[in-house]
Structures are given as C-alpha cells and as structure tokens.
Design a protein around this motif. Structure first.
Motif, PDB file in Angstrom:
ATOM      1  N   ILE A  25       0.843  -1.199   0.000  1.00  0.00           N
ATOM      2  CA  ILE A  25       0.000   0.000   0.000  1.00  0.00           C
ATOM      3  C   ILE A  25       0.876   1.246   0.000  1.00  0.00           C
ATOM      4  O   ILE A  25       0.625   2.200  -0.734  1.00  0.00           O
ATOM      5  N   ALA A  26       1.914   1.236   0.825  1.00  0.00           N
ATOM      6  CA  ALA A  26       2.831   2.380   0.904  1.00  0.00           C
ATOM      7  C   ALA A  26       3.456   2.670  -0.457  1.00  0.00           C
ATOM      8  O   ALA A  26       3.538   3.824  -0.883  1.00  0.00           O
ATOM      9  N   GLU A  27       3.876   1.626  -1.142  1.00  0.00           N
ATOM     10  CA  GLU A  27       4.478   1.812  -2.476  1.00  0.00           C
ATOM     11  C   GLU A  27       3.445   2.369  -3.448  1.00  0.00           C
ATOM     12  O   GLU A  27       3.742   3.285  -4.213  1.00  0.00           O
ATOM     13  N   GLU A  28       2.238   1.841  -3.390  1.00  0.00           N
ATOM     14  CA  GLU A  28       1.166   2.288  -4.295  1.00  0.00           C
ATOM     15  C   GLU A  28       0.819   3.765  -4.062  1.00  0.00           C
ATOM     16  O   GLU A  28       0.552   4.505  -4.997  1.00  0.00           O
ATOM     17  N   LEU A  29       0.852   4.196  -2.789  1.00  0.00           N
ATOM     18  CA  LEU A  29       0.475   5.578  -2.451  1.00  0.00           C
ATOM     19  C   LEU A  29       1.668   6.519  -2.378  1.00  0.00           C
ATOM     20  O   LEU A  29       1.490   7.734  -2.236  1.00  0.00           O
ATOM     21  N   GLY A  30       2.873   5.972  -2.413  1.00  0.00           N
ATOM     22  CA  GLY A  30       4.064   6.807  -2.351  1.00  0.00           C
ATOM     23  C   GLY A  30       4.300   7.421  -0.975  1.00  0.00           C
ATOM     24  O   GLY A  30       4.784   8.550  -0.873  1.00  0.00           O
ATOM     25  N   ILE A  31       3.928   6.692   0.074  1.00  0.00           N
ATOM     26  CA  ILE A  31       4.160   7.160   1.444  1.00  0.00           C
ATOM     27  C   ILE A  31       4.787   6.035   2.262  1.00  0.00           C
ATOM     28  O   ILE A  31       4.860   4.896   1.802  1.00  0.00           O
ATOM     29  N   GLU A  32       5.211   6.358   3.478  1.00  0.00           N
ATOM     30  CA  GLU A  32       5.873   5.377   4.335  1.00  0.00           C
ATOM     31  C   GLU A  32       4.854   4.645   5.208  1.00  0.00           C
ATOM     32  O   GLU A  32       3.881   5.226   5.658  1.00  0.00           O
ATOM     33  N   ALA A  33       5.111   3.350   5.429  1.00  0.00           N
ATOM     34  CA  ALA A  33       4.317   2.569   6.379  1.00  0.00           C
ATOM     35  C   ALA A  33       5.111   2.459   7.674  1.00  0.00           C
ATOM     36  O   ALA A  33       6.322   2.268   7.648  1.00  0.00           O
ATOM     37  N   VAL A  34       4.421   2.593   8.813  1.00  0.00           N
ATOM     38  CA  VAL A  34       5.080   2.592  10.118  1.00  0.00           C
ATOM     39  C   VAL A  34       4.658   1.366  10.910  1.00  0.00           C
ATOM     40  O   VAL A  34       3.459   1.110  11.084  1.00  0.00           O
ATOM     41  N   ASN A  35       5.639   0.624  11.405  1.00  0.00           N
ATOM     42  CA  ASN A  35       5.389  -0.525  12.271  1.00  0.00           C
ATOM     43  C   ASN A  35       5.126   0.007  13.675  1.00  0.00           C
ATOM     44  O   ASN A  35       6.019   0.548  14.309  1.00  0.00           O
ATOM     45  N   VAL A  36       3.895  -0.145  14.166  1.00  0.00           N
ATOM     46  CA  VAL A  36       3.569   0.394  15.481  1.00  0.00           C
ATOM     47  C   VAL A  36       4.196  -0.404  16.616  1.00  0.00           C
ATOM     48  O   VAL A  36       4.197   0.035  17.752  1.00  0.00           O
ATOM     49  N   SER A  37       4.772  -1.554  16.310  1.00  0.00           N
ATOM     50  CA  SER A  37       5.526  -2.293  17.320  1.00  0.00           C
ATOM     51  C   SER A  37       6.803  -1.540  17.652  1.00  0.00           C
ATOM     52  O   SER A  37       7.311  -1.620  18.758  1.00  0.00           O
ATOM     53  N   GLU A  38       7.308  -0.812  16.672  1.00  0.00           N
ATOM     54  CA  GLU A  38       8.542  -0.050  16.850  1.00  0.00           C
ATOM     55  C   GLU A  38       8.269   1.410  17.197  1.00  0.00           C
ATOM     56  O   GLU A  38       8.978   2.020  17.963  1.00  0.00           O
ATOM     57  N   GLU A  39       7.260   1.973  16.605  1.00  0.00           N
ATOM     58  CA  GLU A  39       6.933   3.404  16.787  1.00  0.00           C
ATOM     59  C   GLU A  39       5.455   3.499  17.117  1.00  0.00           C
ATOM     60  O   GLU A  39       4.624   3.569  16.233  1.00  0.00           O
ATOM     61  N   SER A  40       5.126   3.515  18.387  1.00  0.00           N
ATOM     62  CA  SER A  40       3.720   3.402  18.765  1.00  0.00           C
ATOM     63  C   SER A  40       3.036   4.731  19.102  1.00  0.00           C
ATOM     64  O   SER A  40       1.914   4.743  19.537  1.00  0.00           O
ATOM     65  N   LYS A  41       3.709   5.844  18.905  1.00  0.00           N
ATOM     66  CA  LYS A  41       3.082   7.145  19.179  1.00  0.00           C
ATOM     67  C   LYS A  41       2.260   7.572  17.963  1.00  0.00           C
ATOM     68  O   LYS A  41       2.800   7.825  16.895  1.00  0.00           O
ATOM     69  N   PRO A  42       0.944   7.639  18.112  1.00  0.00           N
ATOM     70  CA  PRO A  42       0.107   8.031  16.977  1.00  0.00           C
ATOM     71  C   PRO A  42       0.383   9.466  16.532  1.00  0.00           C
ATOM     72  O   PRO A  42       0.691  10.328  17.346  1.00  0.00           O
ATOM     73  N   GLU A  43       0.285   9.682  15.243  1.00  0.00           N
ATOM     74  CA  GLU A  43       0.418  11.015  14.672  1.00  0.00           C
ATOM     75  C   GLU A  43      -0.906  11.401  14.033  1.00  0.00           C
ATOM     76  O   GLU A  43      -1.689  10.551  13.621  1.00  0.00           O
ATOM     77  N   LYS A  44      -1.112  12.682  13.916  1.00  0.00           N
ATOM     78  CA  LYS A  44      -2.343  13.198  13.317  1.00  0.00           C
ATOM     79  C   LYS A  44      -2.416  12.761  11.849  1.00  0.00           C
ATOM     80  O   LYS A  44      -1.429  12.803  11.121  1.00  0.00           O
ATOM     81  N   ALA A  45      -3.605  12.327  11.426  1.00  0.00           N
ATOM     82  CA  ALA A  45      -3.811  11.917  10.038  1.00  0.00           C
ATOM     83  C   ALA A  45      -5.262  12.176   9.652  1.00  0.00           C
ATOM     84  O   ALA A  45      -6.169  11.995  10.460  1.00  0.00           O
ATOM     85  N   ASP A  46      -5.450  12.608   8.421  1.00  0.00           N
ATOM     86  CA  ASP A  46      -6.802  12.783   7.908  1.00  0.00           C
ATOM     87  C   ASP A  46      -7.382  11.441   7.455  1.00  0.00           C
ATOM     88  O   ASP A  46      -8.570  11.202   7.574  1.00  0.00           O
ATOM     89  N   LEU A  47      -6.504  10.577   6.931  1.00  0.00           N
ATOM     90  CA  LEU A  47      -6.886   9.232   6.513  1.00  0.00           C
ATOM     91  C   LEU A  47      -5.811   8.281   7.017  1.00  0.00           C
ATOM     92  O   LEU A  47      -4.634   8.457   6.710  1.00  0.00           O
ATOM     93  N   LEU A  48      -6.228   7.289   7.803  1.00  0.00           N
ATOM     94  CA  LEU A  48      -5.296   6.342   8.403  1.00  0.00           C
ATOM     95  C   LEU A  48      -5.643   4.924   7.986  1.00  0.00           C
ATOM     96  O   LEU A  48      -6.751   4.444   8.251  1.00  0.00           O
ATOM     97  N   PHE A  49      -4.701   4.266   7.307  1.00  0.00           N
ATOM     98  CA  PHE A  49      -4.823   2.852   6.974  1.00  0.00           C
ATOM     99  C   PHE A  49      -4.210   2.067   8.128  1.00  0.00           C
ATOM    100  O   PHE A  49      -3.048   2.277   8.478  1.00  0.00           O
ATOM    101  N   ILE A  50      -4.994   1.163   8.726  1.00  0.00           N
ATOM    102  CA  ILE A  50      -4.554   0.352   9.856  1.00  0.00           C
ATOM    103  C   ILE A  50      -4.497  -1.093   9.369  1.00  0.00           C
ATOM    104  O   ILE A  50      -5.525  -1.695   9.057  1.00  0.00           O
TER     105      ILE A  50
END
Length: 145
Positions: free
Chosen positions: A22-47
């Motif tokens: 999905i990240a490659e298709e949208l040209g954005i980074e995917a974040v592993n919440v096991s490593e980085e669990s602090k949520p950031e503000k998002a208008d659209l969030l793919f979980i």
C-alpha cells in the motif's frame, strides 16, 4: 493533499507485506507500530493487521486505543486471516466506533498460518489489496478530507 498514514503490526510478516505494498502504491511510508507506537495526526489512516486465533493483534489494539477523533479523520482497516469467516477486525471496529472515529472501509484478504492456507496472501492478493487502497485514497482525495 491531506495527511495520509499507514500503520501496521504483524506476527507473521503478512501485514508488513500488505502495508509495504500500500505504501508503495500511495508513495508514502508505512510505520510498524511495534517499533513506533506514538500516533500522529492523520486525515486518513490505513490500519493494517491480521487476525490470529480469532483475535486482533494486541499491539495493534493498544495502538488504536491511543487514537482519538481529533487526531484521526477517517480510517480504513486492512486485514488478513487464515479463517474465511474471521477476517473482520471486530475489536478494532468497536474501539473506533466508541471513539467516534469514522471507519470508511475494510479491505480483507486471505492469510495463512502453519499449514492452513499456506502461501497466502500471495502476490496477486497483495496487489489487489494495494489497488483497493489506492482506489479508496483517490476517492477520499476527491471528496476533500
């Protein structure tokens, strides 16, 4: 364009494969919440996460519990599971509903564990998930998040 994010948690690496596609298709980074669990503000969030023994990944549940409606505009769940009937992230849906965070769609695909549905999600299924995510992203872009 509004802020779009992809987060995932994985036990079998299937969710990572889906999130990265999905990240490659949208040209954005995917974040592993096991490593980085602090949520950031998002208008659209793919979980992105899987169902393991009929339950959601506890790391992903903990992450979603940290969200609030001022932080996230809309969500999309992306789920893989070896069980045909258990692909819905009910626990995450319930948390999002309780927090009044809109869930606009859930993309599901087969997963596999041990000898059950071994080889899933396969390359074609991963590509289908990424294309569906891109379609949702494009639709939400048009409707101005």
């Amino acid at each position: 364009m509004s802020k779009v994010s992809i987060v995932y948690a994985t036990m079998t690496k299937h969710s990572k494969k889906l999130a990265m596609a999905i990240a490659e298709e949208l040209g954005i980074e995917a974040v592993n919440v096991s490593e980085e669990s602090k949520p950031e503000k998002a208008d659209l969030l793919f979980i992105v996460g899987g169902i393991y023994g009929g339950a959601c990944n506890p790391v992903l549940v903990a992450f979603v519990n940290k969200l609030d409606k001022d932080m996230v505009g809309k969500t999309v769940l992306v789920t893989s599971s070896a069980s045909e009937s258990g692909r819905c992230q009910k626990q995450l849906r319930d948390i999002l509903t309780e927090k009044e965070i809109p869930l606009i769609d859930e993309i599901t695909c087969p997963g596999g564990i041990l000898f059950v549905r071994l080889g899933h999600p396969n390359k074609k299924e991963i590509q289908q998930v990424a294309k569906k995510a891109k379609s949702i992203y494009a639709q939400e872009s048009v409707t101005e998040l």
